[in-house]
Design a protein around this motif. Structure first.
Motif, mmCIF file in Angstrom:
data_model
loop_
_atom_site.group_PDB
_atom_site.id
_atom_site.type_symbol
_atom_site.label_atom_id
_atom_site.label_comp_id
_atom_site.label_asym_id
_atom_site.label_seq_id
_atom_site.Cartn_x
_atom_site.Cartn_y
_atom_site.Cartn_z
ATOM 1 N N LEU A 144 0.824 -1.215 0.000
ATOM 2 C CA LEU A 144 0.000 0.000 0.000
ATOM 3 C C LEU A 144 0.855 1.260 0.000
ATOM 4 N N ILE A 147 1.940 1.914 -3.459
ATOM 5 C CA ILE A 147 0.844 2.462 -4.268
ATOM 6 C C ILE A 147 0.740 3.969 -4.071
ATOM 7 N N LYS A 148 0.893 4.408 -2.828
ATOM 8 C CA LYS A 148 0.722 5.823 -2.498
ATOM 9 C C LYS A 148 2.018 6.629 -2.603
ATOM 10 N N ALA A 156 4.178 1.150 -8.934
ATOM 11 C CA ALA A 156 3.028 0.261 -9.096
ATOM 12 C C ALA A 156 3.443 -1.203 -9.188
ATOM 13 N N ALA A 159 4.441 -2.432 -5.748
ATOM 14 C CA ALA A 159 3.204 -2.575 -4.986
ATOM 15 C C ALA A 159 2.527 -3.899 -5.315
ATOM 16 N N ALA A 160 2.433 -4.203 -6.606
ATOM 17 C CA ALA A 160 1.793 -5.446 -7.033
ATOM 18 C C ALA A 160 2.549 -6.663 -6.508
ATOM 19 N N LEU A 163 1.816 -7.017 -2.753
ATOM 20 C CA LEU A 163 0.441 -7.452 -2.533
ATOM 21 C C LEU A 163 0.271 -8.917 -2.919
ATOM 22 N N ALA A 177 -7.267 -6.339 -2.826
ATOM 23 C CA ALA A 177 -6.495 -5.128 -3.116
ATOM 24 C C ALA A 177 -5.630 -5.329 -4.350
ATOM 25 N N LEU A 178 -5.069 -6.536 -4.489
ATOM 26 C CA LEU A 178 -4.240 -6.841 -5.654
ATOM 27 C C LEU A 178 -5.075 -6.791 -6.932
ATOM 28 N N HIS A 181 -5.755 -3.221 -7.836
ATOM 29 C CA HIS A 181 -4.531 -2.550 -8.273
ATOM 30 C C HIS A 181 -4.118 -2.995 -9.674
ATOM 31 N N ALA A 184 -5.136 -1.254 -13.092
ATOM 32 C CA ALA A 184 -4.487 -0.039 -13.593
ATOM 33 C C ALA A 184 -3.157 -0.333 -14.286
#
Length: 218
Positions: A144, A147-148, A156, A159-160, A163, A177-178, A181, A184
Motif C-alpha cells: 500500500l 501504491i501511495k 506500481a 506494490a503489485a 500485494l 487489493a491486488l 490494483h 491499472a
C-alpha cells in the motif's frame, strides 16, 4: 528502493543476541520467568507490582517477549497506564531483538503517528524488515505504501509484487487489493512483476518463532 542493510539488521542482531549467551539462557530470560511466576502466582505469592518491575528489567536486557508484553500493556492500558510512546519504545526494543511482531507494530505506530510524529519513512523501514522476515501483514502494508508513494518511491510494480506475496500468505484483503490494483497496470507489467516476486522471495528469511521459556505456564 529501501537499502538492503535495513533488512538485515534484525537477523544480525538476533545472531549477536543468541551468540552472547553461548547457548545458555538469553539475557533477561530469568527476569521474564520471574515476572510471569509473580504475575500468575506460580510457586510464589502473586505480586503484580514486582512482576511488572521484573518485566521491565527483562525488557531492558533485550528479552523480546518481555518487550512485547510491555508494549501491549502500555498500548491497551491494561496493567499499566496507557502510554503509546512507551508502547512504541518497547516494540522497537522487541524489533531490535528478533521480534517480527515488534517490527510490524513499530511500523504501524509510525504509519499512524501513534505515540510519535507520523513518519512514513520509518514506517516503511519497519514494514520492510518485517516483510523480509515473512510477515504477511507487513507485506500488505508495504504494498500500500508503494501504491501511495509514502515513505518509498511511487512504484506500481513493487506494490503489485508485495500485494501478491501477501495474498500468497492468505493475508485478509490482500487478494482483493491486488485485483483492484492490477486493473491499472498494463500487460507488459505482468512479467516484470513476476520477476520481482521471485527476487523478493529469495530475500525473505523468516526469523525463529518466539516461544515461552520453560517454567512459564502456557
Amino acid at each position: 528502493m529501501i537499502k538492503c542493510s535495513s533488512r538485515l539488521v534484525g537477523i544480525l542482531t538476533v545472531a549477536c543476541f543468541l551468540a552472547s549467551c553461548g547457548g545458555g539462557p538469553l539475557p533477561g530470560e530469568a527476569e521474564y520467568i520471574a515476572s510471569m511466576r509473580l504475575s500468575q502466582g506460580i510457586g510464589v505469592p502473586q505480586n503484580p507490582g514486582q512482576a511488572f518491575l521484573q518485566l521491565q528489567t527483562s525488557a531492558g536486557k533485550g528479552y523480546p517477549l518481555a518487550a512485547l508484553k510491555l508494549a501491549n500493556l502500555y498500548r491497551t492500558g491494561e496493567g499499566a497506564e496507557k502510554n503509546l510512546s512507551e508502547a512504541l519504545r518497547y516494540n522497537e526494543i522487541a524489533a531490535e531483538h528478533g521480534s517480527v511482531d515488534g517490527e510490524y507494530n513499530a511500523g504501524l505506530s509510525y504509519l499512524k503517528g501513534e505515540g510519535t510524529t507520523q513518519n512514513f519513512e520509518k514506517a516503511a523501514m519497519y514494514f520492510d524488515r518485517a516483510a523480509h522476515h515473512g510477515d504477511g501483514a507487513a507485506m500488505f502494508a508495504l504494498g500500500l505504501l508503494f501504491i501511495k508513494g509514502e515513505g518509498v518511491p511511487l512504484d506500481a510494480r513493487q506494490a503489485a509484487a508485495w500485494l501478491r506475496l501477501a495474498a500468497k500468505r492468505n493475508y485478509p484483503g490482500a487478494q482483493g487489493a491486488l485485483a483492484v490494483h492490477m486493473q491499472a497496470l498494463k500487460q507488459e507489467d505482468l512479467p516484470v512483476i513476476e520477476i520481482l516476486v521471485q527476487k523478493i522471495e529469495q530475500t525473505i528469511i523468516p526469523l525463529p518463532d518466539l516461544e515461552e521459556p520453560k517454567g512459564v505456564a502456557k
